[in-house]
Design a protein around this motif. Structure first.
Motif: not given
Lengths: 160, 118, 336
Positions: C232-252
């Motif tokens: 598991l990789i768990v961030t602290g408190d990005l919540a729904r939007i931040g979580h999606r943004l991290v995934q989008a940045l990673a995908e890029k």
């Protein structure tokens, strides 16, 4: 003339701006859209209802024999009382979740903006806490309102 | 009929505020909307545009805080005409004194009596 | 000159990984109705926690969490060598007032909502460096203290944005030791400030997501690990939007974070709890890590976790002056 170092520096700045722009576009894409229609309906229904209650009170004052102007002022005072009470009881913020501007724009929202910080900052004392912070939002409203009214008064005084 | 007009006009005035909040950047808060409505109402009133709305909708136009701006402007204009310079300066505040005083008094009393619920 | 425990650019690998021997969480009633309710040590019935102000309530949560964590580690306060603590209130008064009752050397930390992981990383360094046998690290946050400091008084009638998050009311404390039984802190990647110009202070997830991704990427680069090394990789408190943004940045960037990546802000509340994008606050990553994640590790359901504390390092004044929100993220690898 641009020195070579300066050029490099400029490129770095441009690149940073581009990165920021690119990211902010991504944020815009991912962020949920504001449910404008739902919010408008909430604002319309609640704002309209508050004004309707105001109208009933207004008619009451007029029937009681008050002049139109006195009735308008007294109605505002009653609505302020109701808005303050609802805030103190912890109802008003829940209403606002649904109503948005429908609970901000009426005079009850003005009352809410006074009671909410006054309640919250009471813990810092009655002078610097409650009494000072109660004008957190009302202060700017009164400041701008009074300045505009004086400007209008002066204009009418100077240009009869 | 007056009740329907009060409801509809009052509701529409609030809808404009909602659109301002929703369609502008998050920097525009409830406080900005209140300030804008009071000054906007005062300016419209000075131009003679707000009174017709009050005649039409009654509380639908006086209960929104733009109505507070209307009272400020009308008070200033009337006092400027009858009492000159002093009236121009004090008229607006005099006309709205009842509202401001009740807001401060109730604000204080309810803040003393109640406790924030979080 | 090379420090022997450094690997890559920002990561330290501990030679004798410090052990988390004690952990405790105390939360408010709203959190106590959330999906992780069975993992907390104590759920307060009232967000005032029998105090007369929100600020007092917050440090009462903190004091209780500290006391429980030390008890659960079978230690007394005198065994501790350092207390590392922080919170969100101005001048971190909750942490400092809690420290009045912790008679050991105290270091106050401010990393906004990343503070739990800042404390964990620093605490592990102190222990592995041979400077301490036992380190206590803790954080707290309270919806009502944070809200009135950073945004509006709680009774003010405002419509919260869909991107806004709900500050977790509660406190978490962890005890790190040189030896013992429990999950071990094996690596720490201290993040750097990343600021991509987000100025909307109701959208913290978007402000912090680039920092979170930067630290995840750096950690994987420094350690030579792939994302799927971790359960598991768990961030602290990005919540729904931040979580999606991290995934989008990673995908890029060609990193696959679609399978094992989640966020404490998503775990701590149920979407039905009217929290909009999710949870936030120091206690968000605090109580999810100290409550849920570590308990699941002790039960053997997770072997390896990469946790990140994420922080938005703005102040009410900087926001009003129109400054953007600098983000930070610290990663800590916890393994059995």
């Amino acid at each position: 003339m641009i020195e070579p170092n300066e050029l490099e520096h400029q490129i770095a700045i441009e690149r940073k701006l581009y990165e920021q722009k690119e990211y902010q576009d991504l944020v815009k894409k991912i962020k949920p859209k504001v449910p404008v229609l739902r919010n408008i309906i909430g604002a319309f229904l609640v704002g309209g209802t508050i004004c309707l209650i105001g109208q009933i009170i207004l008619d009451g004052f007029i029937a009681w024999g008050l002049t139109a102007r006195a009735a308008i002022g007294s109605t505002a005072a009653v609505m302020i009382f109701l808005g303050s009470l609802a805030t103190g009881l912890g109802i008003y913020d829940n209403l606002a979740k649904f109503a948005g501007a429908g609970s901000i724009v009426p005079i009850t929202g003005f009352a809410n903006s006074i009671v909410a910080p006054a309640l919250e900052f009471k813990s810092e004392g009655y002078v610097f806490g409650l009494s000072s912070k109660m004008f957190l939002v009302a202060g700017p409203v009164l400041t701008f309102g009074f300045i505009v009214s004086v400007i209008i008064g002066l204009i009418y005084y100077l240009i009869p | 009929m007056t009740y329907i007009l009060a409801f509809v006009v009052g509701g529409l005035i609030c809808v404009i505020g909602q659109l301002i909040i929703d369609l502008t950047p998050a920097k525009i808060t409830a406080a900005h909307v209140l300030v804008g409505y009071v000054t906007g109402g005062a300016v419209l009133s000075a131009l003679g545009l707000y009174q017709p709305l009050v005649d039409l909708a009654g509380a639908g136009a006086t209960i929104p805080v733009s109505g507070f701006g209307h009272s400020l402007a009308q008070g200033a204009i009337e006092a400027a005409r009858t009492r000159g310079l002093m009236g121009a300066l004090s008229g607006g505040i005099e006309a709205t004194a009842l509202g401001v005083a009740t807001a401060v008094v109730f604000g204080y009393v309810f803040a003393v009596v109640f406790r924030p619920t979080g | 000159m090379t420090a022997p425990k450094r690997i890559g650019k920002q990561t330290v690998a501990f030679a004798n990984p410090p052990v988390i021997i004690g952990r405790a969480t105390v939360v408010g009633p709203k959190e106590g109705k959330g999906p992780l309710k069975d993992y907390y040590d104590l759920i307060a019935e009232d967000p005032y926690f029998n105090a007369d102000t929100w600020e007092k309530a917050e440090y009462k949560f903190f004091e209780k969490a500290v006391q429980l964590a030390v008890e659960k580690a079978n230690l007394t306060m005198d065994d501790l060598n350092y207390f590392l603590a922080g919170d969100l209130t101005n001048q971190i008064i909750s942490a400092t007032f809690t420290a009045r009752g912790v008679p050991v050397p105290y270091l106050g930390l401010y990393g906004a909502c990343s503070t739990m992981y800042e404390g964990l990383a620093l605490g592990a360094m102190l222990v592995d460096g041979g400077f301490a046998d036992y380190v206590l690290a803790g954080v707290s946050s309270h919806y009502s203290t944070a809200e009135r400091q950073f945004r509006f008084p709680t009774e003010q009638g405002v419509q919260r944005n869909l991107s806004s998050q709900w500050t977790v009311t509660g406190s978490a404390a962890l005890v790190l030791a040189a030896q013992g039984q429990g999950p071990k802190v094996t690596h720490a990647t201290v993040g750097k400030i990343v600021d991509l110009g987000v100025t909307d202070n109701t959208d913290m997830g978007a402000a912090m997501a680039p920092a979170a991704f930067d630290t995840i990427k750096q950690h994987l680069e420094d350690t030579g690990r792939e994302p799927d090394y971790y359960d598991l990789i768990v961030t602290g408190d990005l919540a729904r939007i931040g979580h999606r943004l991290v995934q989008a940045l990673a995908e890029k960037q060609g990193l696959d974070l679609s399978k094992n990546y989640t966020d404490c802000g998503l775990l701590v509340y149920d979407p039905s709890q009217d929290v909009h994008a999710g949870g936030s606050g120091c206690a968000c990553s605090g109580v999810v890590t100290a409550g849920f994640l570590l308990q699941e590790m002790e039960a053997g359901r997770y072997q390896r976790i990469l946790g990140l504390g994420t922080g938005a390092l703005h102040s009410p004044i900087s926001s009003q002056q129109g400054e953007s929100v600098p983000g930070i993220a610290h990663a800590v690898a916890i393994e059995l």
